[in-house]
Each structure stands twice: as C-alpha cells, then as structure tokens.
Design a protein around this motif. Structure first.
Motif, PDB file in Angstrom:
ATOM      1  N   GLU A  15       0.857  -1.180   0.000  1.00 62.13           N
ATOM      2  CA  GLU A  15       0.000   0.000   0.000  1.00 62.13           C
ATOM      3  C   GLU A  15       0.891   1.227   0.000  1.00 62.13           C
ATOM      4  OE1 GLU A  15      -3.533   2.013   2.719  1.00 62.13           O
ATOM      5  OE2 GLU A  15      -2.040   0.743   3.686  1.00 62.13           O
ATOM      6  N   ALA A  17       0.987   4.769   1.088  1.00 61.76           N
ATOM      7  CA  ALA A  17       0.294   5.691   1.997  1.00 61.76           C
ATOM      8  C   ALA A  17       1.035   7.021   2.024  1.00 61.76           C
ATOM      9  CB  ALA A  17       0.233   5.082   3.394  1.00 61.76           C
ATOM     10  N   GLU A  18       0.476   7.981   2.715  1.00 54.91           N
ATOM     11  CA  GLU A  18       1.130   9.290   2.825  1.00 54.91           C
ATOM     12  C   GLU A  18       2.527   9.174   3.416  1.00 54.91           C
ATOM     13  OE1 GLU A  18      -1.231  12.275   4.759  1.00 54.91           O
ATOM     14  OE2 GLU A  18      -2.984  11.810   3.528  1.00 54.91           O
ATOM     15  N   SER A  19       2.706   8.207   4.308  1.00 58.33           N
ATOM     16  CA  SER A  19       4.001   8.021   4.956  1.00 58.33           C
ATOM     17  C   SER A  19       4.987   7.233   4.108  1.00 58.33           C
ATOM     18  CB  SER A  19       3.802   7.314   6.298  1.00 58.33           C
ATOM     19  OG  SER A  19       3.204   6.039   6.087  1.00 58.33           O
ATOM     20  N   GLN A  83      -2.827   3.438  -5.551  1.00 58.45           N
ATOM     21  CA  GLN A  83      -2.949   4.702  -4.824  1.00 58.45           C
ATOM     22  C   GLN A  83      -3.545   5.777  -5.725  1.00 58.45           C
ATOM     23  OE1 GLN A  83      -0.894   7.697  -5.130  1.00 58.45           O
ATOM     24  NE2 GLN A  83      -1.566   8.691  -3.263  1.00 58.45           N
ATOM     25  N   ASN A  92     -11.313   7.306   0.009  1.00 59.03           N
ATOM     26  CA  ASN A  92     -10.630   7.620   1.261  1.00 59.03           C
ATOM     27  C   ASN A  92     -10.846   6.572   2.352  1.00 59.03           C
ATOM     28  OD1 ASN A  92      -9.836  10.040   0.024  1.00 59.03           O
ATOM     29  ND2 ASN A  92     -11.736  11.028   0.667  1.00 59.03           N
ATOM     30  N   MET A  95      -8.985   0.760   1.804  1.00 56.71           N
ATOM     31  CA  MET A  95      -7.564   0.446   1.771  1.00 56.71           C
ATOM     32  C   MET A  95      -7.265  -0.125   0.381  1.00 56.71           C
ATOM     33  SD  MET A  95      -5.431  -2.076   4.320  1.00 56.71           S
ATOM     34  CE  MET A  95      -5.251  -0.914   5.656  1.00 56.71           C
TER      35      MET A  95
END
Length: 158
Positions: A15, A17-19, A83, A92, A95
């Motif tokens: 995934e 993700a923002e991180s 993504q 949003n 997942m």
C-alpha cells in the motif's frame, strides 16, 4: 480455490500511503478484525472504475456501521497505480492494496490468465473475513457483476 471457513493464506500486499510504501502481512492485517475484501481485474478498467470501486466508496459508512473494521480493494497492480486509482475515485475509506506479483491472488486460487489485461489478473470477487477466516466468498462468473457488488455484501453483513 479458497473456501468459506478457511483461513486466508499468508502473503504480503503493498500500500502506498502518505508516509510511504507499506508492506502488509495478511496474517497481521486481518488478525482480530472483520474485513470486507474485494478484488478487481484491474485498476482504471471500465467496470472496476464505473461500478465496483464506486459502490464501495458510496456505501463505506454503512458497511463499517455493520461491524466492519477495514474495507480493502486488491488488484494485481502496483501500489502506485492502486494509490492513484483510489485518489481518482475518492476512495478515502478504502484500503487500496496491491498484489503486484499476483502471489496472494494465486494462493487463493482466484487468478485468471487473460491477454486483455496483459497476463495474470484476479477474478472479480468479494469476501467477508473474520479474524483471518473467510466467512463469505462471492466470486463472479465471467462477464458478470452482481455477487461482489457493495450492495450484495452489505446485505450479507446485515
């Protein structure tokens, strides 16, 4: 093919993700959770983009209110594509998981080999998972879209 009552196989899904990039182990991801997992043959494809993912986006709050901890979409795509597709669909609450090498899909026995999508892809399905165990499995027949719809899964949760 995996059956109702069986434990999901151990696999890694990605995934973005923002991180940054996250690798999820299925044993850990689905442990002690109730999950709706649905699979599509490909991100940005017609039925997947016009109906399958949007249905889960629209009904996400109702699905979660029915006792679901995670709603996840998986496809044999890379995490960057998943993504971007999730962003384009305002997913949003979903997942967006990538099964880049199709290892998870193959371990479920739900792969299909299709020239139209460039090789091995996932069949279209949806499942309800309780603590890693499949409690409902709805696999679509070829060229069908009913069994894995968000509305169908929401009805099964009630």
């Amino acid at each position: 093919m995996i059956q109702t009552g069986q434990t999901l196989p151990t696999a890694n899904l990605s995934e973005l993700a923002e991180s940054g990039m996250i690798t999820h182990n299925t044993d850990e991801l689905f442990a002690n959770k109730r999950v709706v997992l649905f699979a599509v043959p490909g991100a940005f494809t017609p039925t997947c983009s016009e109906a399958h993912l949007p249905g889960y986006v629209v009904l996400a709050d109702e699905i979660k209110a029915a006792g679901v901890d995670i709603i996840a979409c998986v496809s044999v795509n890379d995490a960057f594509v998943m993504q971007a597709w999730g962003e384009a669909q305002n997913a949003n609450e979903i997942m967006m998981l990538a099964d880049g090498d199709a290892s998870f899909t193959k371990s479920l026995g739900l792969e299909m080999d299709t020239a139209a999508f460039g090789g091995v892809r996932s069949q279209r399905y949806a499942m309800i998972i309780d603590n890693g165990v499949v409690t409902q499995l709805n696999v679509e027949e070829a060229k069908q879209f009913e069994a894995s719809k968000a509305e169908t899964i929401l009805a099964a949760l009630k």
